[in-house]
Scaffold this motif. Structure first.
Motif, mmCIF file in Angstrom:
data_model
loop_
_atom_site.group_PDB
_atom_site.id
_atom_site.type_symbol
_atom_site.label_atom_id
_atom_site.label_comp_id
_atom_site.label_asym_id
_atom_site.label_seq_id
_atom_site.Cartn_x
_atom_site.Cartn_y
_atom_site.Cartn_z
ATOM 1 N N GLY B 261 0.828 -1.207 0.000
ATOM 2 C CA GLY B 261 0.000 0.000 0.000
ATOM 3 C C GLY B 261 0.858 1.252 0.000
ATOM 4 O O GLY B 261 0.627 2.175 -0.788
ATOM 5 N N LEU B 262 1.868 1.272 0.870
ATOM 6 C CA LEU B 262 2.725 2.467 0.890
ATOM 7 C C LEU B 262 3.508 2.578 -0.418
ATOM 8 O O LEU B 262 3.682 3.672 -0.957
ATOM 9 C CB LEU B 262 3.697 2.456 2.087
ATOM 10 N N HIS B 263 3.939 1.435 -0.929
ATOM 11 C CA HIS B 263 4.659 1.438 -2.213
ATOM 12 C C HIS B 263 3.777 2.043 -3.310
ATOM 13 O O HIS B 263 4.220 2.884 -4.094
ATOM 14 C CB HIS B 263 5.060 0.005 -2.571
ATOM 15 N N ALA B 264 2.512 1.650 -3.326
ATOM 16 C CA ALA B 264 1.580 2.190 -4.331
ATOM 17 C C ALA B 264 1.379 3.691 -4.125
ATOM 18 O O ALA B 264 1.298 4.455 -5.097
ATOM 19 C CB ALA B 264 0.244 1.451 -4.261
ATOM 20 N N LEU B 265 1.309 4.120 -2.870
ATOM 21 C CA LEU B 265 1.101 5.544 -2.600
ATOM 22 C C LEU B 265 2.327 6.364 -3.007
ATOM 23 O O LEU B 265 2.193 7.483 -3.512
ATOM 24 C CB LEU B 265 0.779 5.761 -1.117
ATOM 25 N N ARG B 291 -7.285 -4.422 -2.938
ATOM 26 C CA ARG B 291 -7.459 -4.840 -4.335
ATOM 27 C C ARG B 291 -6.124 -4.760 -5.075
ATOM 28 O O ARG B 291 -5.746 -5.674 -5.799
ATOM 29 C CB ARG B 291 -8.469 -3.917 -5.043
ATOM 30 N N TRP B 292 -5.433 -3.668 -4.875
ATOM 31 C CA TRP B 292 -4.217 -3.382 -5.635
ATOM 32 C C TRP B 292 -3.080 -4.341 -5.271
ATOM 33 O O TRP B 292 -2.376 -4.843 -6.138
ATOM 34 C CB TRP B 292 -3.783 -1.938 -5.363
ATOM 35 N N THR B 293 -2.918 -4.593 -3.962
ATOM 36 C CA THR B 293 -1.794 -5.423 -3.520
ATOM 37 C C THR B 293 -2.139 -6.905 -3.534
ATOM 38 O O THR B 293 -1.271 -7.744 -3.739
ATOM 39 C CB THR B 293 -1.348 -5.049 -2.092
ATOM 40 N N SER B 294 -3.380 -7.247 -3.256
ATOM 41 C CA SER B 294 -3.872 -8.625 -3.316
ATOM 42 C C SER B 294 -2.807 -9.633 -2.850
ATOM 43 O O SER B 294 -2.291 -10.424 -3.647
ATOM 44 C CB SER B 294 -4.319 -8.917 -4.758
ATOM 45 N N MET B 403 11.905 -2.740 2.394
ATOM 46 C CA MET B 403 11.612 -1.567 1.569
ATOM 47 C C MET B 403 12.173 -0.333 2.278
ATOM 48 O O MET B 403 11.535 0.235 3.162
ATOM 49 C CB MET B 403 10.103 -1.421 1.328
ATOM 50 N N PRO B 404 13.393 0.043 1.879
ATOM 51 C CA PRO B 404 13.989 1.228 2.513
ATOM 52 C C PRO B 404 13.259 2.500 2.088
ATOM 53 O O PRO B 404 13.000 2.695 0.889
ATOM 54 C CB PRO B 404 15.440 1.222 2.001
ATOM 55 N N ILE B 405 12.927 3.322 3.073
ATOM 56 C CA ILE B 405 12.278 4.603 2.748
ATOM 57 C C ILE B 405 13.032 5.757 3.403
ATOM 58 O O ILE B 405 13.705 5.586 4.412
ATOM 59 C CB ILE B 405 10.787 4.656 3.191
ATOM 60 N N ARG B 406 12.883 6.914 2.792
ATOM 61 C CA ARG B 406 13.386 8.166 3.355
ATOM 62 C C ARG B 406 12.146 9.010 3.639
ATOM 63 O O ARG B 406 11.251 9.094 2.789
ATOM 64 C CB ARG B 406 14.300 8.867 2.338
#
Lengths: 64, 411
Positions: B261-265, B291-294, B403-406
């Motif tokens: 979800g965060l990746h999609a956002l 739905r998107w990540t399923s 999933m590395p994030i900044r």
């Protein structure tokens, strides 16, 4: 048009209440109950959606 | 890359899932040209790939004609391929009516909307604590530091598992769901990895059961340890399998929906801004994220009689694999199905399944995801990827391991 919930199938997932809160209600026994036995046509679309989303196929829409 | 054809496309090789993520182009071609497709490839037992929403619903709603079995999902033969699932665990996913319903009853009332609603405050608090831990830094691994923590904490609390043992639950869940992944499974063969993880799980749950029989509490562990099916206590193998199922299922899928979800956002900044402007969108947003990540890629069924599905003649004993992420992109059900739209309504996705095996934890997952994305929208001022997402090696569950994030987050 009449609406019925089969309580042998319903396990209270509550999808119907989310999409049609005027028609369905979850009660203390974790079953969905129909609030309006003979709903007006205006509610048809949301009842159909509730029936479609019901994971247990517990909702029946009966045409008069 | 060569053009896709029905004869050559691949939807099973786990390495493809690592490299490219979900094969949406392949599924789109199957939906268009061969929605009930006889998949025959070297190293894979032939099966029917079911990719249309309506067909998956049809199959799922006839659990007598299309039975669940020990073959939980289709995988590619590789050295030390896993045993049939029933030899590993005997649990709801490989049971059938009427046994399935009787077993489901043992814990069902703890997962109804009303029951999980009582956990709402606890879930909000855990979410806040998880995000508080990010304050004062600029980078993190979103999976291990955020998305894995909330579902693990919630299911462990429900079970009454002490905090000191949560890390072990995390490790064993990963090993059970991703035995073919070198980081999760371990260095031995897939079967050996699975066996080792199961043994550790069973030893732990066995002790937990003994404790809860002596001194029952109001937790899931007690409900299972003292539960009964048709008037009899659960047999040991089924009992311990049940523990494992709920811990694994309560861990993996919500984690992956959160990460995905965060990746999609992040990939759809307009939708991220939309959610930040209007956090009341969160319920619809969560449905769209699911739905998107399923997160569950496939479950199988076995036809118990000759039958016709979408024009194809199936024979008794044929194996069908239901591809849920494909159903979520079905052009005949979802307008602009390839668009990520947080306001999508209605959203009749079947990522939680449908029918007899509808996800037991769906209400809990929804609650967790709503808490997480509401708080993220309120507190995360900015977020971007700080490196590529690393996917799990599996064609069963779509997992993101790291999933590395900044980011910038409000205290």
């Amino acid at each position: 048009m009449r609406v019925e919930v089969d309580h042998n199938l319903c396990e209270g997932n509550g999808r119907c209440v989310e999409v049609a809160s005027r028609v369905f209600e979850l009660r203390d026994d974790d079953r969905s109950y129909v609030l309006i036995q003979n709903p007006p046509q205006a509610l048809r679309a949301e009842i159909q959606l509730a029936a479609k989303l019901c994971p247990r196929q517990a909702i029946r829409l009966i045409e008069d | 890359m060569a053009a896709l054809t029905l004869e050559t496309l691949d939807i099973i090789n786990p390495d493809l899932y690592v490299q490219r993520g979900y094969p949406h182009e392949e599924w789109a071609l199957l939906r268009k040209e061969a929605p009930v497709f006889r998949y025959q490839r070297p190293g894979v037992e032939p099966f029917w790939a079911i990719t249309k929403h309506a067909d998956i619903v049809t199959v799922s709603r006839q659990p007598e004609l299309f039975r669940s079995s020990q073959l939980l999902f289709i995988s590619q033969e590789e050295p030390g391929s896993p045993l049939p699932d029933e030899a590993i665990l005997r649990q709801l996913l490989n049971m059938n009516p009427p046994e399935h319903g009787a077993y489901r009853q043992v814990v069902n009332r703890r997962f109804t909307p009303r029951a999980v609603q009582q956990l709402k405050n606890q879930i909000e608090t855990i979410t806040t604590e998880v995000l508080d831990d990010l304050v004062g830094r600029e980078e993190c691994d979103f999976v291990t530091e955020v998305s894995a923590k909330l579902p693990l904490a919630v299911i462990a609390e429900m079970f009454g598992i002490p905090r000191a043992d949560w890390a072990m639950m995390f490790r064993l869940s990963n090993a059970m769901i991703g035995p073919a992944d070198p980081e999760y499974g371990g260095s031995e063969t897939i079967t050996e990895n699975l066996e080792r993880a199961r043994l550790e799980f069973f030893q732990y749950f066995n002790q937990l059961c003994e404790d809860r029989r002596k001194s029952p509490r109001d937790d899931l562990a007690s409900a299972l340890a003292n539960g009964s099916v048709n008037g009899e206590p659960l047999p040991p193998f089924e009992l311990l399998s049940y523990f494992a199922l709920l811990i694994i299922a309560g861990n993996e899928t919500t984690r992956n929906a959160t990460t995905g979800g965060l990746h999609a956002l992040i990939s759809h900044p307009d939708q991220w801004e939309r959610l930040k402007r209007d956090p009341s969108l969160v319920s619809k947003a969560v449905e769209e994220i699911v739905r998107w990540t399923s997160p569950v890629i496939q479950f199988t069924r076995i036809a118990t009689a000759d039958t016709v599905l979408h024009g194809q003649q199936l024979r008794q004993g044929d194996v069908l694999a239901l591809f849920y992420p494909s159903a979520g992109r079905d052009e005949e059900v979802f307008e602009h199905s390839a668009a990520f739209d947080l306001g999508r309504y209605p959203n009749p996705h079947i990522a939680f399944g449908i029918g007899e095996h509808y996800c037991l934890g769906a209400n809990l997952a929804r609650l967790e995801l709503r808490a997480m994305f509401r708080q993220l929208a309120q507190r995360m001022e900015s977020v971007e990827l700080a490196g590529p997402a690393q996917r799990m090696r599996s064609s069963f569950v779509g997992g993101i391991k790291h999933m590395p994030i900044r980011y910038r987050i409000r205290a």
